[in-house]
Write a protein that holds these residues in place. Structure first.
Motif: not given
Lengths: 178, 166
Positions: A167, A170, B22
């Motif tokens: 998860y 970035s 996220k």
């Protein structure tokens, strides 16, 4: 073999407990370093049954090197360890290793200065080397190269997280190197 | 020897509810990039359990504000019992994460981060005197800057998490 300068005092650790397609991860690591023109040295590879019946253990150590010029070299090392791995039978025809268990990645990075030991012979040469590092080449070593290899490692870790389907990934720092 | 001053120690933030892991992580990373902080992530653990996923992240972004001082923010995040949930908002179905977030913040001001003044006891003594008395205004300025950055990131995280209450 030269002197190592570490951009960061810390190793980066990624741990995953779940289902991991080991063939895909292993292939990705090798392909990534090949694309970035690194030479790969695999010092350890163990994928064998563990003491607990029905489980495997995994150990892999990869060091990737890239010579920038006759004096500097980037090195990124990836140490992978897996334990309690239960093989899962793949439904596709290809015999790929998919495991359910725990895998840990430890990633270290550093800049090697004078990798051919040109300036190691004699006390005068060593003094000249330290003088160069502190005055003439200091900025290149501490700022430019250390920063560059640090962010290349960040990009590697980011792409690895995508393969592992984590998860917490970035693209924010991708603009630093591109 | 670097001198590390704890400006903020162990401040915590907790949240239970809907959010996106996220997006929250991306928010922190984008903030670090925009504010000129360097990326440093020490740990990223993701584990699957029957009760849900557990993610542990330790990030220590840092910023070199001068050749002498450095600001370091340590963010320790624990996401627990994370499950994927489908939520319909304005007719559009999206997948969110439902679970618990615990964050612990520390803020450090590191002086002499290059370890230039560590060779001799006299340099160490002079460095301490300069830091505490002579360059006090500069040290305070750096601390204020560090606190302002810290408050900014904390407000952004709170703002993001509060969005999903309504």
């Amino acid at each position: 073999m030269g002197e190592a300068i570490y951009p960061s005092n810390f190793s980066r650790i990624i741990k995953i407990k779940g289902v991991v397609n080991w063939s895909e991860v292993y292939g990705f690591i090798k392909a990534w370093f090949k694309n970035k023109r690194y030479d790969i040295h695999e010092t350890t590879y163990k994928d064998k049954p563990d003491s607990v019946e029905g489980t495997n253990k995994l150990e892999c150590a990869i060091t990737a090197e890239r010579k920038i010029d006759e004096y500097y070299m980037f090195q990124i090392s990836v140490a992978i360890k897996g334990w309690g791995l239960i093989p899962i039978k793949d439904k596709t025809k290809n015999n790929k290793s998919i495991y359910k268990g725990r895998i840990r990645f430890i990633i270290d990075t550093w800049v090697v200065e004078d990798y051919d030991n040109i300036m190691e012979h004699g006390a005068v040469a060593q003094k000249l080397k330290y003088f160069l590092r502190r005055t003439v080449k200091g900025r290149m070593t501490n700022c430019v190269f250390a920063d560059y290899v640090h962010y290349e490692t960040v990009m590697f870790i980011n792409d690895l997280k995508k393969i592992l389907d984590l998860y917490a990934e970035s693209e924010a720092f991708r603009q630093k190197i591109g | 020897m670097t001198a590390i001053k704890n400006i903020v120690e162990g401040e915590s933030l907790s949240y239970i509810g809907l959010f996106k892991v996220k997006e929250l992580y991306d928010l922190i990373e984008k903030w670090c990039y925009e504010m000129g902080y360097d990326h440093q992530e020490l740990k990223n653990y993701q584990e699957h359990y029957d009760t849900g996923k557990q993610i542990i992240i330790e990030a220590r972004p840092f910023k070199l504000i001068s050749d002498y001082a450095k600001i370091e923010i340590r963010i320790f995040m624990i996401f627990s019992e994370i499950k994927d949930v489908e939520v319909e908002r304005d007719g559009i179905k999206e997948i969110y994460n439902k679970g618990k977030v615990d964050m612990i913040f520390d803020l450090f001001l590191v002086t002499d981060w290059e370890n230039i003044l560590q060779n001799r006891p006299l340099y160490y003594f002079l460095r301490t005197i300069f830091d505490k008395f002579i360059y006090k205004s500069y040290t305070r300025k750096f601390e204020r800057k560090a606190l302002s950055d810290y408050e900014d990131i904390k407000d952004k995280i709170k703002g993001y998490l509060n969005m999903y209450k309504y």
